[in-house]
Design a protein around this motif. Structure first.
Motif, PDB file in Angstrom:
ATOM      1  N   TRP A  72     -23.981  52.066  38.550  1.00 42.53           N
ATOM      2  CA  TRP A  72     -24.467  50.800  37.887  1.00 42.53           C
ATOM      3  C   TRP A  72     -24.338  50.741  36.437  1.00 42.53           C
ATOM      4  O   TRP A  72     -24.112  50.141  35.568  1.00 42.53           O
ATOM      5  N   PRO A  73     -25.155  51.864  35.911  1.00 44.15           N
ATOM      6  CA  PRO A  73     -25.400  52.013  34.294  1.00 44.15           C
ATOM      7  C   PRO A  73     -23.846  52.551  33.733  1.00 44.15           C
ATOM      8  O   PRO A  73     -23.736  52.088  32.643  1.00 44.15           O
ATOM      9  N   LYS A  74     -22.840  52.573  34.419  1.00 41.90           N
ATOM     10  CA  LYS A  74     -21.377  52.847  33.854  1.00 41.90           C
ATOM     11  C   LYS A  74     -20.719  51.744  34.072  1.00 41.90           C
ATOM     12  O   LYS A  74     -19.657  51.818  33.407  1.00 41.90           O
ATOM     13  N   GLN A  75     -21.109  50.609  34.452  1.00 48.39           N
ATOM     14  CA  GLN A  75     -20.504  49.412  34.660  1.00 48.39           C
ATOM     15  C   GLN A  75     -20.796  48.340  33.453  1.00 48.39           C
ATOM     16  O   GLN A  75     -21.755  47.773  33.467  1.00 48.39           O
ATOM     17  N   ALA A  76     -19.806  48.578  32.542  1.00 42.64           N
ATOM     18  CA  ALA A  76     -19.828  47.675  31.167  1.00 42.64           C
ATOM     19  C   ALA A  76     -19.335  46.161  31.356  1.00 42.64           C
ATOM     20  O   ALA A  76     -18.873  45.993  32.383  1.00 42.64           O
ATOM     21  N   ASP A  77     -20.366  45.475  30.718  1.00 44.54           N
ATOM     22  CA  ASP A  77     -20.307  44.137  30.837  1.00 44.54           C
ATOM     23  C   ASP A  77     -20.270  43.419  32.230  1.00 44.54           C
ATOM     24  O   ASP A  77     -19.595  42.640  32.674  1.00 44.54           O
ATOM     25  N   ASN A  78     -21.136  43.923  32.893  1.00 43.26           N
ATOM     26  CA  ASN A  78     -21.343  43.467  34.204  1.00 43.26           C
ATOM     27  C   ASN A  78     -22.735  42.910  34.315  1.00 43.26           C
ATOM     28  O   ASN A  78     -23.675  43.748  33.787  1.00 43.26           O
ATOM     29  N   PRO A  79     -23.060  41.645  34.370  1.00 37.99           N
ATOM     30  CA  PRO A  79     -24.589  40.962  34.485  1.00 37.99           C
ATOM     31  C   PRO A  79     -25.352  41.713  35.332  1.00 37.99           C
ATOM     32  O   PRO A  79     -26.713  41.915  35.165  1.00 37.99           O
ATOM     33  N   PHE A  80     -24.729  42.104  36.740  1.00 37.34           N
ATOM     34  CA  PHE A  80     -25.708  43.043  37.667  1.00 37.34           C
ATOM     35  C   PHE A  80     -26.189  44.310  36.924  1.00 37.34           C
ATOM     36  O   PHE A  80     -27.267  44.740  37.226  1.00 37.34           O
ATOM     37  N   THR A  81     -25.234  45.011  35.996  1.00 38.47           N
ATOM     38  CA  THR A  81     -25.700  46.223  35.511  1.00 38.47           C
ATOM     39  C   THR A  81     -27.063  45.996  34.710  1.00 38.47           C
ATOM     40  O   THR A  81     -27.957  46.578  34.603  1.00 38.47           O
ATOM     41  N   GLU A  82     -27.024  44.916  34.016  1.00 37.09           N
ATOM     42  CA  GLU A  82     -28.158  44.752  33.064  1.00 37.09           C
ATOM     43  C   GLU A  82     -29.571  44.279  33.952  1.00 37.09           C
ATOM     44  O   GLU A  82     -30.542  44.537  33.505  1.00 37.09           O
ATOM     45  N   ALA A  83     -29.175  43.560  34.823  1.00 37.65           N
ATOM     46  CA  ALA A  83     -30.277  43.005  35.684  1.00 37.65           C
ATOM     47  C   ALA A  83     -31.033  44.269  36.373  1.00 37.65           C
ATOM     48  O   ALA A  83     -32.088  44.338  36.408  1.00 37.65           O
ATOM     49  N   LEU A  84     -30.053  45.279  37.020  1.00 39.44           N
ATOM     50  CA  LEU A  84     -30.659  46.508  37.469  1.00 39.44           C
ATOM     51  C   LEU A  84     -31.372  47.199  36.539  1.00 39.44           C
ATOM     52  O   LEU A  84     -32.429  47.939  36.910  1.00 39.44           O
ATOM     53  N   THR A  85     -30.818  47.341  35.462  1.00 47.23           N
ATOM     54  CA  THR A  85     -31.313  48.478  34.483  1.00 47.23           C
ATOM     55  C   THR A  85     -32.732  47.523  33.717  1.00 47.23           C
ATOM     56  O   THR A  85     -33.726  48.693  33.603  1.00 47.23           O
ATOM     57  N   ASN A  86     -32.694  46.451  33.465  1.00 47.79           N
ATOM     58  CA  ASN A  86     -33.797  45.781  32.779  1.00 47.79           C
ATOM     59  C   ASN A  86     -34.801  45.365  33.832  1.00 47.79           C
ATOM     60  O   ASN A  86     -36.229  45.176  33.446  1.00 47.79           O
ATOM     61  N   THR A  87     -34.831  45.234  35.412  1.00 50.51           N
ATOM     62  CA  THR A  87     -35.817  44.936  36.252  1.00 50.51           C
ATOM     63  C   THR A  87     -36.695  46.394  36.704  1.00 50.51           C
ATOM     64  O   THR A  87     -35.745  47.549  36.809  1.00 50.51           O
TER      65      THR A  87
END
Length: 193
Positions: A72-87
């Motif tokens: 997931w950290p490698k998935q640019a411009d994906n809202p799920f990536t941001e949610a996973l990283t920030n949560t």
């Protein structure tokens, strides 16, 4: 007190192994990885978001945490990536050590059931589990799971790691169902009758 919510894709025969990618989990020679992708539907994401709510943290077993971190950290411009990283992410593992590599990650040391029971008492909102079959089995045996959101795919694989293995027993109460255009039954179950 927080609720523990399991959110997983499963087949009709209960297989949860490797729903997203062919190389996701090839343990025991499993060759059917990626089986959930053909039936992906926007309604699934909406239901997942609805059940998770805004006040949430993630709870992972080691294998799922490492897999998610690898992808997931490698998935640019994906809202799920941001949610996973920030949560905030809590990881139950006896083999990982601090510091964990993904930001907002906390290692739960020691016995998983004991650590999660204490976390439930201290936290608020929802502790959301994706994947993490071994952790789910441990928490189920300790009666620590509050809800299941299962995306049940119209598919029988006949092999693979199952969500509910031998020795698992619990009574569930169906609280919501929705069927997607691709035939996936999204079923929400309360684990406390």
């Amino acid at each position: 007190m927080a609720d523990v919510v399991v959110i997983n894709h499963v087949t009709l025969d209960g297989v949860m192994q490797a729903p997203a990618r062919p190389d996701e989990d090839t343990r025991d020679g499993f060759a059917h990885g990626g089986w959930a992708i053909p039936r992906n539907d926007p309604l699934m994401a909406a239901k997942i978001g609805e059940r998770m709510g805004d006040d949430r943290a993630f709870l992972f077993g080691r294998r799922t945490y490492e897999d998610f971190y690898d992808v997931w950290p490698k998935q640019a411009d994906n809202p799920f990536t941001e949610a996973l990283t920030n949560t905030h992410k809590f990881v139950a593992s006896t083999t990982l050590t601090d510091p964990l590599p993904w930001s907002n990650s906390t290692l739960l040391a020691g016995d998983a059931a004991t650590s999660v029971a204490e976390l439930k008492r201290q936290a608020a909102g929802k502790l959301v589990i994706f994947g993490s079959g071994n952790l789910i089995a441990t928490l189920m045996a300790a009666d620590l799971i509050d809800e299941y959101l299962l995306m049940i795919h119209p598919l029988v694989l006949g092999e693979g790691h199952r969500l509910f293995g031998a020795g698992n027993h619990t009574d569930l109460r169906l609280i919501d169902t929705t069927t997607t255009t691709s035939g996936v039954l999204i079923a929400t179950y309360d684990a406390h009758l």
